[in-house]
Design an enzyme around this catalytic site. Structure first.
Site, PDB file in Angstrom:
ATOM      1  N   ASP A  32       0.847  -1.188   0.000  1.00  0.00           N
ATOM      2  CA  ASP A  32       0.000   0.000   0.000  1.00  0.00           C
ATOM      3  C   ASP A  32       0.887   1.244   0.000  1.00  0.00           C
ATOM      4  OD1 ASP A  32      -3.222   0.542   1.069  1.00  0.00           O
ATOM      5  OD2 ASP A  32      -1.785   2.205   1.040  1.00  0.00           O
ATOM      6  N   SER A  97     -12.121   3.387  -1.181  1.00  0.00           N
ATOM      7  CA  SER A  97     -11.780   4.528  -2.039  1.00  0.00           C
ATOM      8  C   SER A  97     -11.411   4.093  -3.449  1.00  0.00           C
ATOM      9  CB  SER A  97     -10.622   5.324  -1.425  1.00  0.00           C
ATOM     10  OG  SER A  97      -9.487   4.492  -1.265  1.00  0.00           O
ATOM     11  N   HIS A 102     -10.433  -5.440  -3.428  1.00  0.00           N
ATOM     12  CA  HIS A 102      -9.107  -5.673  -2.852  1.00  0.00           C
ATOM     13  C   HIS A 102      -9.232  -6.052  -1.387  1.00  0.00           C
ATOM     14  CE1 HIS A 102     -10.098  -1.396  -2.423  1.00  0.00           C
ATOM     15  NE2 HIS A 102      -9.422  -1.414  -1.292  1.00  0.00           N
ATOM     16  N   HIS A 104      -7.031  -5.876   2.140  1.00  0.00           N
ATOM     17  CA  HIS A 104      -5.856  -5.363   2.842  1.00  0.00           C
ATOM     18  C   HIS A 104      -5.297  -6.477   3.725  1.00  0.00           C
ATOM     19  CE1 HIS A 104      -6.849  -0.915   2.352  1.00  0.00           C
ATOM     20  NE2 HIS A 104      -8.025  -1.457   2.069  1.00  0.00           N
TER      21      HIS A 104
HETATM   22  P1  AMP Z   1      -9.683   1.314   0.328  1.00  0.00           P
HETATM   23  O1  AMP Z   1      -9.722   2.644   1.028  1.00  0.00           O
HETATM   24  O2  AMP Z   1     -10.141   0.167   1.175  1.00  0.00           O
HETATM   25  O3  AMP Z   1     -10.401   1.372  -1.002  1.00  0.00           O
HETATM   26  O4  AMP Z   1      -8.163   1.019   0.034  1.00  0.00           O
HETATM   27  C1  AMP Z   1      -7.495   1.560  -1.061  1.00  0.00           C
HETATM   28  C2  AMP Z   1      -6.041   1.584  -0.705  1.00  0.00           C
HETATM   29  O5  AMP Z   1      -5.291   1.782  -1.880  1.00  0.00           O
HETATM   30  C3  AMP Z   1      -5.634   2.693   0.268  1.00  0.00           C
HETATM   31  O6  AMP Z   1      -5.092   2.123   1.441  1.00  0.00           O
HETATM   32  C4  AMP Z   1      -4.588   3.483  -0.521  1.00  0.00           C
HETATM   33  O7  AMP Z   1      -3.527   3.943   0.281  1.00  0.00           O
HETATM   34  C5  AMP Z   1      -4.130   2.481  -1.549  1.00  0.00           C
HETATM   35  N1  AMP Z   1      -3.602   3.030  -2.777  1.00  0.00           N
HETATM   36  C6  AMP Z   1      -4.127   4.012  -3.549  1.00  0.00           C
HETATM   37  N2  AMP Z   1      -3.366   4.206  -4.638  1.00  0.00           N
HETATM   38  C7  AMP Z   1      -2.341   3.313  -4.553  1.00  0.00           C
HETATM   39  C8  AMP Z   1      -1.207   3.035  -5.374  1.00  0.00           C
HETATM   40  N3  AMP Z   1      -0.955   3.714  -6.522  1.00  0.00           N
HETATM   41  N4  AMP Z   1      -0.336   2.069  -4.981  1.00  0.00           N
HETATM   42  C9  AMP Z   1      -0.570   1.376  -3.833  1.00  0.00           C
HETATM   43  N5  AMP Z   1      -1.621   1.597  -3.023  1.00  0.00           N
HETATM   44  C10 AMP Z   1      -2.493   2.561  -3.373  1.00  0.00           C
END
Ligand code: AMP
Length: 115
Positions: A32, A97, A102, A104
């Site tokens: 992340d 977001s 996905h 985590h």
């Molecule tokens: P969520 O809020 O559950 O949708 O998780 C999305 C995650 O994607 C967040 O923890 C972000 O920090 C992560 N994220 C967004 N853009 C990227 C990226 N380019 N590379 C790696 N992680 C990312």
């Protein structure tokens, strides 16, 4: 509806770099970009699914099995066998977001004290 321009779709197409932890025909796991734990990795299916509801309803069974095998392989590669969490935020209200399904994987020594 799935947006082909979401950031994880761009990562899968190689348009945005990532720090890969594990990769196979069905999943990609990468660090992340804004970690909220000592180890914070995301596992995504290569197919186009917006969230866990979409994935579990529309992905073929073998693809779903392969995804969870990918999660397991990622955890094993990280050496986290007995101290990690999996989280799948679903919907904007719950903090999702990026609208590409996905999971985590997070690990932090503090977890032991949380419970
Ligand atoms: P969520 O809020 O559950 O949708 O998780 C999305 C995650 O994607 C967040 O923890 C972000 O920090 C992560 N994220 C967004 N853009 C990227 C990226 N380019 N590379 C790696 N992680 C990312």
């Amino acid at each position: 509806m799935y947006d082909k321009n979401n950031v994880f779709a761009k990562i899968l197409r190689g348009e945005i770099p990532n720090k890969t932890v594990y990769s196979d025909d069905n999943v990609l796991a990468f660090y992340d970009v804004a970690p909220r734990a000592k180890v914070h990795v995301l596992v995504i299916p290569r197919g186009e699914y917006t969230d866990i509801f979409d994935f579990t309803q529309n992905a073929p069974a073998d693809v779903q099995v392969a995804f969870w095998c990918g999660v397991r392989n990622t955890v094993e590669k990280l050496g986290l066998r007995d101290n990690f969490r999996t989280v799948a935020n679903t919907g904007r209200g719950a903090g999702q977001s990026v609208m590409h399904f996905h999971v985590h994987i997070m690990s932090d020594e503090r977890f032991i004290e949380d419970f």
